[in-house]
Design a protein around this motif. Structure first.
Motif, PDB file in Angstrom:
ATOM      1  N   TYR A 132       4.879  31.952  21.921  1.00  0.00           N
ATOM      2  CA  TYR A 132       3.748  31.142  21.457  1.00  0.00           C
ATOM      3  C   TYR A 132       2.459  31.581  22.141  1.00  0.00           C
ATOM      4  O   TYR A 132       2.434  31.746  23.365  1.00  0.00           O
ATOM      5  CB  TYR A 132       4.026  29.660  21.739  1.00  0.00           C
ATOM      6  CG  TYR A 132       5.150  29.142  20.887  1.00  0.00           C
ATOM      7  CD1 TYR A 132       4.900  28.477  19.699  1.00  0.00           C
ATOM      8  CD2 TYR A 132       6.468  29.407  21.238  1.00  0.00           C
ATOM      9  CE1 TYR A 132       5.940  28.052  18.890  1.00  0.00           C
ATOM     10  CE2 TYR A 132       7.520  28.995  20.432  1.00  0.00           C
ATOM     11  CZ  TYR A 132       7.249  28.310  19.254  1.00  0.00           C
ATOM     12  OH  TYR A 132       8.280  27.911  18.452  1.00  0.00           O
ATOM     13  N   LYS A 133       1.428  31.757  21.315  1.00  0.00           N
ATOM     14  CA  LYS A 133       0.113  32.112  21.843  1.00  0.00           C
ATOM     15  C   LYS A 133      -0.590  30.829  22.265  1.00  0.00           C
ATOM     16  O   LYS A 133      -0.586  29.856  21.509  1.00  0.00           O
ATOM     17  CB  LYS A 133      -0.732  32.804  20.764  1.00  0.00           C
ATOM     18  CG  LYS A 133      -0.133  34.093  20.261  1.00  0.00           C
ATOM     19  CD  LYS A 133      -1.037  34.780  19.261  1.00  0.00           C
ATOM     20  CE  LYS A 133      -0.876  34.187  17.870  1.00  0.00           C
ATOM     21  NZ  LYS A 133      -1.408  35.050  16.803  1.00  0.00           N
ATOM     22  N   VAL A 134      -1.178  30.844  23.438  1.00  0.00           N
ATOM     23  CA  VAL A 134      -2.006  29.713  23.857  1.00  0.00           C
ATOM     24  C   VAL A 134      -3.454  30.122  23.632  1.00  0.00           C
ATOM     25  O   VAL A 134      -3.898  31.181  24.083  1.00  0.00           O
ATOM     26  CB  VAL A 134      -1.748  29.320  25.326  1.00  0.00           C
ATOM     27  CG1 VAL A 134      -2.763  28.298  25.806  1.00  0.00           C
ATOM     28  CG2 VAL A 134      -0.329  28.785  25.483  1.00  0.00           C
ATOM     29  N   GLY A 152      -2.919  33.639  26.669  1.00  0.00           N
ATOM     30  CA  GLY A 152      -1.607  34.008  27.182  1.00  0.00           C
ATOM     31  C   GLY A 152      -0.549  33.805  26.112  1.00  0.00           C
ATOM     32  O   GLY A 152      -0.801  33.120  25.119  1.00  0.00           O
ATOM     33  N   VAL A 153       0.620  34.410  26.313  1.00  0.00           N
ATOM     34  CA  VAL A 153       1.746  34.296  25.383  1.00  0.00           C
ATOM     35  C   VAL A 153       2.973  33.884  26.193  1.00  0.00           C
ATOM     36  O   VAL A 153       3.299  34.547  27.185  1.00  0.00           O
ATOM     37  CB  VAL A 153       1.995  35.629  24.640  1.00  0.00           C
ATOM     38  CG1 VAL A 153       3.193  35.517  23.714  1.00  0.00           C
ATOM     39  CG2 VAL A 153       0.750  36.047  23.865  1.00  0.00           C
ATOM     40  N   PHE A 154       3.612  32.798  25.768  1.00  0.00           N
ATOM     41  CA  PHE A 154       4.681  32.200  26.576  1.00  0.00           C
ATOM     42  C   PHE A 154       5.807  31.661  25.707  1.00  0.00           C
ATOM     43  O   PHE A 154       5.628  31.459  24.509  1.00  0.00           O
ATOM     44  CB  PHE A 154       4.107  31.008  27.386  1.00  0.00           C
ATOM     45  CG  PHE A 154       2.879  31.326  28.182  1.00  0.00           C
ATOM     46  CD1 PHE A 154       2.972  31.927  29.434  1.00  0.00           C
ATOM     47  CD2 PHE A 154       1.610  31.030  27.685  1.00  0.00           C
ATOM     48  CE1 PHE A 154       1.829  32.223  30.168  1.00  0.00           C
ATOM     49  CE2 PHE A 154       0.461  31.326  28.411  1.00  0.00           C
ATOM     50  CZ  PHE A 154       0.577  31.922  29.665  1.00  0.00           C
ATOM     51  N   ALA A 155       6.936  31.384  26.340  1.00  0.00           N
ATOM     52  CA  ALA A 155       8.011  30.649  25.680  1.00  0.00           C
ATOM     53  C   ALA A 155       7.497  29.234  25.396  1.00  0.00           C
ATOM     54  O   ALA A 155       6.544  28.771  26.044  1.00  0.00           O
ATOM     55  CB  ALA A 155       9.233  30.593  26.583  1.00  0.00           C
ATOM     56  N   PHE A 156       8.124  28.566  24.442  1.00  0.00           N
ATOM     57  CA  PHE A 156       7.642  27.257  23.958  1.00  0.00           C
ATOM     58  C   PHE A 156       7.319  26.261  25.078  1.00  0.00           C
ATOM     59  O   PHE A 156       6.211  25.715  25.119  1.00  0.00           O
ATOM     60  CB  PHE A 156       8.668  26.647  23.002  1.00  0.00           C
ATOM     61  CG  PHE A 156       8.214  25.348  22.397  1.00  0.00           C
ATOM     62  CD1 PHE A 156       7.397  25.326  21.275  1.00  0.00           C
ATOM     63  CD2 PHE A 156       8.594  24.139  22.974  1.00  0.00           C
ATOM     64  CE1 PHE A 156       6.969  24.117  20.740  1.00  0.00           C
ATOM     65  CE2 PHE A 156       8.163  22.930  22.442  1.00  0.00           C
ATOM     66  CZ  PHE A 156       7.361  22.922  21.315  1.00  0.00           C
TER      67      PHE A 156
END
Ligand code: TYC
Length: 102
Positions: free
Chosen positions: A24-26, A70-74
């Motif tokens: 997921y992109k923040v 940033g890009v992260f797990a849910f």
């Protein structure tokens, strides 16, 4: 084969694929009121960016309207969004932070 040359066997393995969790992109959104220094502080505090990187991303949001920070797990993305929204609210700034599936 009945001559002396041995066949060469090469083992080829296919890895059983473990499903990778979606990312997921923040996103940080621009507004007319949140001070630039506050946005820089948010990026340093919650996204582990250094000062120069934070200024750069803040200016991108300011000029383009939004940027991926940033890009992260849910779960991690969810936590970052909640932390930013809470910090902005507590400081009475209208800063908006959202997430979307990559
Ligand atoms: N546009 C704001 C200003 O001029 C600065 C700003 C940058 C606000 C990034 C929000 O996500 C943001 N003070």
């Amino acid at each position: 084969d009945d001559d002396a040359e041995g066949d060469i066997s090469v083992v080829t393995k296919t890895k059983p694929k473990t499903a990778k969790p979606p990312l997921y992109k923040v996103l940080l959104l621009n507004d007319d009121y949140t001070p630039m220094e506050f946005v820089v502080l948010v990026l340093e505090r919650f996204f582990g960016l250094n000062h120069a990187q934070s200024v750069e991303i803040m200016l991108t949001v300011h000029k383009k309207g939004l940027a991926v920070v940033g890009v992260f797990a849910f779960e991690i993305a969810e936590t970052k969004v909640a932390q930013v929204m809470d910090f902005a609210r507590r400081n009475q700034h209208p800063l908006q932070c959202t997430m979307e599936k990559e």
